[in-house]
Design a protein around this motif. Structure first.
Motif, PDB file in Angstrom:
ATOM      1  N   MET A 157      31.514 -93.661  91.787  1.00  0.00           N
ATOM      2  CA  MET A 157      31.159 -93.750  90.387  1.00  0.00           C
ATOM      3  C   MET A 157      32.250 -93.138  89.515  1.00  0.00           C
ATOM      4  O   MET A 157      32.077 -93.020  88.320  1.00  0.00           O
ATOM      5  CB  MET A 157      29.827 -93.025  90.182  1.00  0.00           C
ATOM      6  N   ALA A 158      33.355 -92.780  90.116  1.00  0.00           N
ATOM      7  CA  ALA A 158      34.455 -92.200  89.356  1.00  0.00           C
ATOM      8  C   ALA A 158      35.005 -93.197  88.349  1.00  0.00           C
ATOM      9  O   ALA A 158      35.436 -92.831  87.258  1.00  0.00           O
ATOM     10  CB  ALA A 158      35.551 -91.720  90.285  1.00  0.00           C
ATOM     11  N   SER A 159      35.011 -94.483  88.695  1.00  0.00           N
ATOM     12  CA  SER A 159      35.546 -95.483  87.780  1.00  0.00           C
ATOM     13  C   SER A 159      34.683 -95.573  86.521  1.00  0.00           C
ATOM     14  O   SER A 159      35.197 -95.825  85.438  1.00  0.00           O
ATOM     15  CB  SER A 159      35.632 -96.839  88.462  1.00  0.00           C
ATOM     16  N   GLY A 160      33.383 -95.373  86.647  1.00  0.00           N
ATOM     17  CA  GLY A 160      32.492 -95.374  85.487  1.00  0.00           C
ATOM     18  C   GLY A 160      32.805 -94.217  84.551  1.00  0.00           C
ATOM     19  O   GLY A 160      32.806 -94.372  83.327  1.00  0.00           O
ATOM     20  N   ASP A 161      33.081 -93.057  85.123  1.00  0.00           N
ATOM     21  CA  ASP A 161      33.433 -91.894  84.315  1.00  0.00           C
ATOM     22  C   ASP A 161      34.758 -92.118  83.601  1.00  0.00           C
ATOM     23  O   ASP A 161      34.909 -91.762  82.430  1.00  0.00           O
ATOM     24  CB  ASP A 161      33.526 -90.647  85.193  1.00  0.00           C
ATOM     25  N   GLU A 162      35.693 -92.725  84.323  1.00  0.00           N
ATOM     26  CA  GLU A 162      36.998 -92.999  83.707  1.00  0.00           C
ATOM     27  C   GLU A 162      36.856 -94.001  82.573  1.00  0.00           C
ATOM     28  O   GLU A 162      37.513 -93.873  81.538  1.00  0.00           O
ATOM     29  CB  GLU A 162      37.965 -93.531  84.759  1.00  0.00           C
ATOM     30  N   LEU A 163      36.004 -94.984  82.768  1.00  0.00           N
ATOM     31  CA  LEU A 163      35.772 -95.988  81.742  1.00  0.00           C
ATOM     32  C   LEU A 163      35.198 -95.346  80.479  1.00  0.00           C
ATOM     33  O   LEU A 163      35.636 -95.646  79.363  1.00  0.00           O
ATOM     34  CB  LEU A 163      34.820 -97.071  82.261  1.00  0.00           C
ATOM     35  N   VAL A 164      34.254 -94.457  80.647  1.00  0.00           N
ATOM     36  CA  VAL A 164      33.660 -93.760  79.505  1.00  0.00           C
ATOM     37  C   VAL A 164      34.725 -92.935  78.782  1.00  0.00           C
ATOM     38  O   VAL A 164      34.773 -92.925  77.540  1.00  0.00           O
ATOM     39  CB  VAL A 164      32.484 -92.870  79.958  1.00  0.00           C
ATOM     40  N   LYS A 165      35.592 -92.275  79.529  1.00  0.00           N
ATOM     41  CA  LYS A 165      36.654 -91.472  78.915  1.00  0.00           C
ATOM     42  C   LYS A 165      37.609 -92.338  78.109  1.00  0.00           C
ATOM     43  O   LYS A 165      37.986 -91.994  76.986  1.00  0.00           O
ATOM     44  CB  LYS A 165      37.439 -90.715  79.991  1.00  0.00           C
ATOM     45  N   VAL A 166      37.998 -93.470  78.676  1.00  0.00           N
ATOM     46  CA  VAL A 166      38.943 -94.359  77.993  1.00  0.00           C
ATOM     47  C   VAL A 166      38.326 -94.915  76.718  1.00  0.00           C
ATOM     48  O   VAL A 166      38.950 -94.931  75.658  1.00  0.00           O
ATOM     49  CB  VAL A 166      39.402 -95.495  78.936  1.00  0.00           C
ATOM     50  N   VAL A 167      37.086 -95.375  76.798  1.00  0.00           N
ATOM     51  CA  VAL A 167      36.412 -95.945  75.633  1.00  0.00           C
ATOM     52  C   VAL A 167      36.227 -94.884  74.559  1.00  0.00           C
ATOM     53  O   VAL A 167      36.473 -95.136  73.374  1.00  0.00           O
ATOM     54  CB  VAL A 167      35.056 -96.576  76.040  1.00  0.00           C
ATOM     55  N   THR A 168      35.835 -93.688  74.954  1.00  0.00           N
ATOM     56  CA  THR A 168      35.665 -92.599  73.990  1.00  0.00           C
ATOM     57  C   THR A 168      36.979 -92.262  73.316  1.00  0.00           C
ATOM     58  O   THR A 168      37.031 -92.062  72.093  1.00  0.00           O
ATOM     59  CB  THR A 168      35.109 -91.348  74.696  1.00  0.00           C
ATOM     60  N   LYS A 169      38.062 -92.241  74.080  1.00  0.00           N
ATOM     61  CA  LYS A 169      39.386 -91.942  73.528  1.00  0.00           C
ATOM     62  C   LYS A 169      39.786 -92.998  72.495  1.00  0.00           C
ATOM     63  O   LYS A 169      40.268 -92.673  71.421  1.00  0.00           O
ATOM     64  CB  LYS A 169      40.414 -91.881  74.657  1.00  0.00           C
ATOM     65  N   LYS A 170      39.558 -94.280  72.821  1.00  0.00           N
ATOM     66  CA  LYS A 170      39.899 -95.361  71.891  1.00  0.00           C
ATOM     67  C   LYS A 170      39.079 -95.254  70.603  1.00  0.00           C
ATOM     68  O   LYS A 170      39.597 -95.458  69.506  1.00  0.00           O
ATOM     69  CB  LYS A 170      39.649 -96.717  72.544  1.00  0.00           C
ATOM     70  N   ILE A 171      37.801 -94.950  70.729  1.00  0.00           N
ATOM     71  CA  ILE A 171      36.932 -94.829  69.552  1.00  0.00           C
ATOM     72  C   ILE A 171      37.384 -93.677  68.671  1.00  0.00           C
ATOM     73  O   ILE A 171      37.452 -93.807  67.443  1.00  0.00           O
ATOM     74  CB  ILE A 171      35.464 -94.658  69.980  1.00  0.00           C
ATOM     75  N   VAL A 172      37.734 -92.554  69.275  1.00  0.00           N
ATOM     76  CA  VAL A 172      38.186 -91.393  68.501  1.00  0.00           C
ATOM     77  C   VAL A 172      39.498 -91.704  67.790  1.00  0.00           C
ATOM     78  O   VAL A 172      39.672 -91.359  66.614  1.00  0.00           O
ATOM     79  CB  VAL A 172      38.313 -90.151  69.411  1.00  0.00           C
ATOM     80  N   GLN A 173      40.415 -92.393  68.469  1.00  0.00           N
ATOM     81  CA  GLN A 173      41.674 -92.771  67.829  1.00  0.00           C
ATOM     82  C   GLN A 173      41.418 -93.692  66.645  1.00  0.00           C
ATOM     83  O   GLN A 173      42.033 -93.556  65.589  1.00  0.00           O
ATOM     84  CB  GLN A 173      42.596 -93.474  68.833  1.00  0.00           C
TER      85      GLN A 173
END
Length: 59
Positions: free
Chosen positions: A1-17
């Motif tokens: 499930m590490a890929s799911g966590d990474e996906l959430v991090k990437v999406v959150t980073k894009k939204i914050v930017q």
């Protein structure tokens, strides 16, 4: 499930930017994308309508 966590991090980073970016910059980017869009006839039917238009325009 590490890929799911990474996906959430990437999406959150894009939204914050995106949220940190000034509204004028977002508007300019949106207008630029709109201007670069192809005509609807090309989007729906491919290059053929454009080729026919140029062929008949030339004659």
């Amino acid at each position: 499930m590490a890929s799911g966590d990474e996906l959430v991090k990437v999406v959150t980073k894009k939204i914050v930017q995106y949220m940190d970016e000034p509204a004028t910059t977002r508007r300019e980017r949106r207008m630029q994308r709109k201007q670069e869009k192809q005509p609807v006839s090309v989007e729906l039917f491919g290059i053929l309508p454009m080729a026919l238009k140029y062929f008949f325009k030339r004659k």
